[in-house]
Design an enzyme around this catalytic site. Structure first.
Site, mmCIF file in Angstrom:
data_model
loop_
_atom_site.group_PDB
_atom_site.id
_atom_site.type_symbol
_atom_site.label_atom_id
_atom_site.label_comp_id
_atom_site.label_asym_id
_atom_site.label_seq_id
_atom_site.Cartn_x
_atom_site.Cartn_y
_atom_site.Cartn_z
ATOM 1 N N GLU A 102 -41.911 62.342 40.993
ATOM 2 C CA GLU A 102 -43.185 63.041 41.207
ATOM 3 C C GLU A 102 -43.020 64.423 41.845
ATOM 4 O OE1 GLU A 102 -42.618 59.865 41.824
ATOM 5 O OE2 GLU A 102 -44.041 58.819 40.532
ATOM 6 N N HIS A 121 -51.458 51.025 44.635
ATOM 7 C CA HIS A 121 -51.927 51.557 43.347
ATOM 8 C C HIS A 121 -53.454 51.647 43.281
ATOM 9 C CE1 HIS A 121 -47.827 50.437 42.254
ATOM 10 N NE2 HIS A 121 -47.960 51.054 41.100
#
Lengths: 341, 305
Positions: A74, A143
C-alpha cells in the site's frame, strides 16, 4: 438538491438504473477515455476486477498499462501515485479496504497532503485514492472501519463520502479533475444499491452538500450508509408527525457549512449521524461548527451525535449491528430533540 | 563539491550562532556521491532527495542563494520560507524535493519514473536515500514495484555508516546494502562514495542501462558524514579516530590531488576554485540576510492548488 449539472429532464421510466459500483466504474471509464493521463492502480484491479468488482472489465478496454495491477504494498502504490501525480499524471488508486490506509499513512499524511505547501506552492498532487469502508459485511475489526476522521484531520487532503450511485459518479469525476489529493470513500454496503444515474458526463462539485429530504422539525446530518438510515427514520417519524430534514454533506473536506447552518436555523434541532466511532469522529467537528455558527442562537435542543461505540468492529452479526447507529436510534434521538421542553 | 562543502560549513556556522531556525542535516564529507551521480544526469532528469539533501540540490543545479534564503526562512527561498532545510524542491527543474521522512521519498521517485515510462518522456529519476532508509518498508515496496514494472529509476543509497546514531553494521546483517538488489531481480553496485570518478563511472553505466528501458539499478555509495546527525548530536556513538580515518579520505582533496597529479589543473587553479566558491557562498548568505521575511498573508496560501 442535485447539482444543476445533473440533467433532470430525463424521464425516469425510460432511463436506466445502475448500481453504485457501476456508477464508480462509469466515472473512471469516462475519465480514462477523456484523458490519457488518468490511469488506475491497485491490488487485483485487473482481470479480477477489484475486491468488490468495481473495475471489472476495465483491463479489457484500457489494457494493463493504464489498469495497473500492483503487488500488495500500500505504501508503494500510494507513493507511486503521488510521484506520478507530481510529474503530471492523474492516478486513481484503489486500496482494497480503507483500513489499509493505515499502511499508506505516511504517504498520505506526510507526503501527498503537504508537498505543495512545503514546497512553497510548487507542484500539484492531482491524485484520488478510492477505498471501500464501513461495517456490515462481517469482515470484522481490520476490514470494517470508518477512519475518515483520520484523513479529514490532515490539512491538504480532501475527503469525499458519497451515499448514492449518482452522487458517487459526479463526485468521483470532480475528484479526478481536482488538482489536489482526494480520499474517496465507498461504503461497502452501498456498492449494490441502485438508482437512476445519468449516462452522460457530469460532475458534482466538492464542497456542495445535498438536502436528501426537506423537513421543518429537525435536521439530521448523515454520511454514507447513515443517509439511508436517516431517510428511513424520517419516513417513520413522519407518521408520528415529526418532519425531518436530511442533509448529506457528501464531502467532509471541503465541508458545505452553509447548507447545514441554514437547515439548523430553520429547524432549531440537529442530530449528526455517522458510522465511525463517535469519540474523535467527524461528527464532533460538524457539531462544533454548528455551535460556533450563527445557528447557535436558533438551537432549541442540544446538538446530538450518533456514532459507533468505541470498540473494534466485532464479527458476530448481532454484535456488529449493535455497535453502529440503527434506524431506531436515529428515531429516538429525533424524538428526544423535538419533544424536549 | 566545494560549493556543497562551503554551503554546509556555512550553515553549520550560522547554526552554532543561533541564526538558523529549526534543524539541519549536513552532508560535509559526502559531496562526491551527490556530484558524481548528478553529473551523469541531463536537465530533464529528476531526483528525489533526503533530509540530508543540500548537496543533492546544489549538484542538480539549485541556486545556493535561494537555498540559503530558504534556510533563513525568507520569502525568496525555494519554498517561500515554508519548507526549510528538509523540504527544498524545484519541481519544474526536476528536483522533486528533499524529504523529512526517512524512506518517504522512495515511492515518490518510483511514481515519477512511472510518469516517464507511461508518457514516454525519456527522463530518468534518481532516488537518493540513506543506509537507514534501506530498512524502511517503503524501500522494499518501492524497489520491488520499480523492478516488476521495469521503471527508469536509479536508487542511490548513500551509506554514510550511521542512521542517526545507529551504526550500519548493527542495523543491517549483510555487508552491502546493494546486495539487496539481487532480491528484487535488479543490478546492484557498490561504489567508493568518496571517489568522484568511480561514482561517475558506475553511474554512467547505470544511466545507460536505465535510459535504455532495462529497468532500475541500485547503487550503494559508501561514504561518511563528518558532522553529527543534526545539531543536537554529540557524536558519542563513534570515535574521533574513526572520524579522522574518514577525513583522511576527503572526497574533495582526493579528486583535487588526482587532477593536479595528472596535470589537468594546477595547485593554483584548484585554490582559485576553492576561494571562488567560498566567496560565492558568502554572497548567498548576504542574499538570504537581505531577503524579506514572508508576509503573514501567505500563511494560508498553497495548502490546496
Amino acid at each position: 438538491m442535485q447539482s444543476s449539472a445533473v440533467n433532470s429532464s430525463n424521464n425516469k421510466e425510460t432511463t436506466r438504473s445502475i448500481t453504485f459500483a457501476e456508477a464508480v466504474r462509469e466515472a473512471l471509464s469516462q475519465e480514462m477515455r477523456e484523458d490519457q493521463d488518468v490511469f488506475i492502480l491497485g491490488e487485483d484491479i485487473g482481470v479480477y476486477g477489484g475486491a468488490f468488482g468495481v473495475t471489472r472489465g476495465m483491463i479489457e478496454e484500457f489494457g494493463p498499462e493504464r489498469v495497473r495491477n500492483t503487488p500488495i504494498s500500500e505504501a508503494a502504490i500510494t507513493g507511486a501515485a503521488i510521484g506520478s501525480a507530481l510529474t503530471g499524471m492523474k492516478p486513481v488508486v484503489e486500496l482494497q479496504f480503507s483500513d489499509f490506509i493505515t499502511i499508506a499513512m505516511d504517504q498520505l499524511a506526510n507526503q501527498a497532503a503537504k508537498l505543495r505547501y512545503m514546497y512553497g506552492g510548487k507542484g500539484n498532487v492531482p491524485m484520488v485514492l478510492r477505498t471501500p469502508s464501513g461495517s456490515g459485511t462481517g469482515a470484522a475489526a481490520q476490514h470494517s472501519q470508518s477512519l475518515e476522521a483520520w484523513v479529514a484531520h490532515v490539512p491538504g487532503l480532501k475527503v469525499v463520502q458519497p451515499s448514492t450511485a449518482s452522487d458517487a459518479k459526479g463526485l468521483l469525476k470532480a475528484a479526478i479533475a481536482d488538482p489536489n489529493p482526494v480520499i474517496f470513500y465507498e461504503h461497502k454496503l452501498l456498492y449494490k444499491t441502485q438508482e437512476h444515474v445519468p449516462e452522460e458526463a457530469y460532475t458534482i462539485p466538492l464542497g456542495e452538500a445535498d438536502v436528501k429530504r426537506e423537513g421543518t422539525d429537525v435536521t439530521i446530518v448523515a454520511t454514507a450508509v447513515m443517509v439511508h438510515k436517516a431517510l428511513e427514520a424520517a419516513e417513520k417519524l413522519a407518521e408520528e408527525g415529526i418532519d425531518v430534514e436530511v442533509i448529506d454533506p457528501r464531502t467532509l473536506v471541503p465541508l458545505d457549512e452553509q447548507t447545514i447552518v441554514d437547515s439548523v436555523k430553520k429547524t432549531g434541532k440537529v442530530i449528526v449521524v455517522h458510522e465511525a466511532v463517535k469519540r474523535g469522529g467527524y461528527g464532533g467537528e460538524i457539531a462544533s461548527m454548528i455551535a460556533e455558527s450563527e445557528a447557535f442562537d436558533y438551537l432549541d435542543a442540544p446538538i446530538r451525535r450518533l456514532g459507533a461505540l468505541p470498540i473494534p468492529v466485532p464479527y458476530n452479526p448481532a454484535l456488529e449491528k449493535a455497535m453502529v447507529p440503527q434506524v431506531d436510534d436515529i428515531m429516538q434521538a429525533a424524538r428526544d430533540s423535538v419533544h424536549r421542553r | 563539491m566545494w560549493s556543497i562543502r562551503w554551503f554546509d560549513e556555512k550553515v553549520d556556522e550560522f547554526f552554532a550562532k543561533g541564526m538558523i531556525h529549526g534543524t539541519t542535516h549536513l552532508c560535509v564529507g559526502q559531496e562526491a556521491s551527490a556530484v558524481g551521480v548528478c553529473a551523469m544526469l541531463e536537465d530533464k532528469d529528476k531526483i528525489t532527495s533526503t533530509h540530508r539533501g543540500h548537496g543533492h540540490c546544489i549538484a542538480k543545479g539549485a541556486d545556493p542563494d535561494r537555498m540559503m534564503a530558504e534556510l533563513f526562512g525568507r520569502e525568496t527561498g525555494y519554498c517561500k520560507g515554508k519548507g526549510g532545510s528538509m523540504h527544498i524542491a524545484d519541481v519544474e527543474k526536476g528536483n522533486l524535493g528533499a524529504n523529512g521522512i526517512v524512506g518517504g521519498g522512495i515511492p515518490l521517485a518510483v511514481g515519477a519514473a512511472l510518469t516517464s515510462k507511461m508518457r514516454q518522456e525519456g527522463y530518468i529519476t534518481v532516488c537518493f536515500f540513506g543506509d537507514g532508509a534501506a530498512n524502511e518498508g517503503s524501500f522494499h515496496e518501492a524497489v520491488n514495484l520499480a523492478a516488476i514494472w521495469d521503471l527508469p529509476v536509479i536508487f542511490v543509497c548513500e551509506n554514510n555508516q550511521y542512521g542517526m546514531s545507529g551504526p550500519v553494521k548493527d542495523m543491517v546483517k549483510i555487508e552491502n546494502i546493494a546486495d539487496r538488489a539481487l532480491g528484487y531481480g535488479i543490478p546492484g553496485h557498490v561504489v567508493d562514495g568518496n571517489n568522484l570518478p568511480e561514482v561517475m563511472t558506475v553511474m554512467k553505466e547505470a544511466v545507460e542501462y536505465t535510459r535504455n528501458g532495462s529497468g532500475p539499478v541500485l547503487i550503494e555509495a559508501k561514504t561518511y558524514r563528518w558532522k553529527g546527525h543534526s545539531k543536537s548530536d554529540a557524536k558519542k556513538y563513534r570515535t574521533r579516530e574513526e572520524e579522522k580515518e574518514w577525513k583522511d579520505k576527503d572526497p574533495i582533496r582526493f579528486f583535487q590531488d588526482a587532477l593536479i597529479e595528472r596535470g589537468i589543473i594546477t595547485e593554483e587553479e584548484a585554490d582559485t576554485v576553492k576561494k571562488a566558491t567560498k566567496a560565492s557562498i558568502e554572497r548567498s548568505v548576504e542574499f538570504a540576510e537581505q531577503s524579506p521575511e514572508p508576509s503573514a498573508d501567505t500563511l494560508l496560501e498553497d495548502v490546496y492548488a
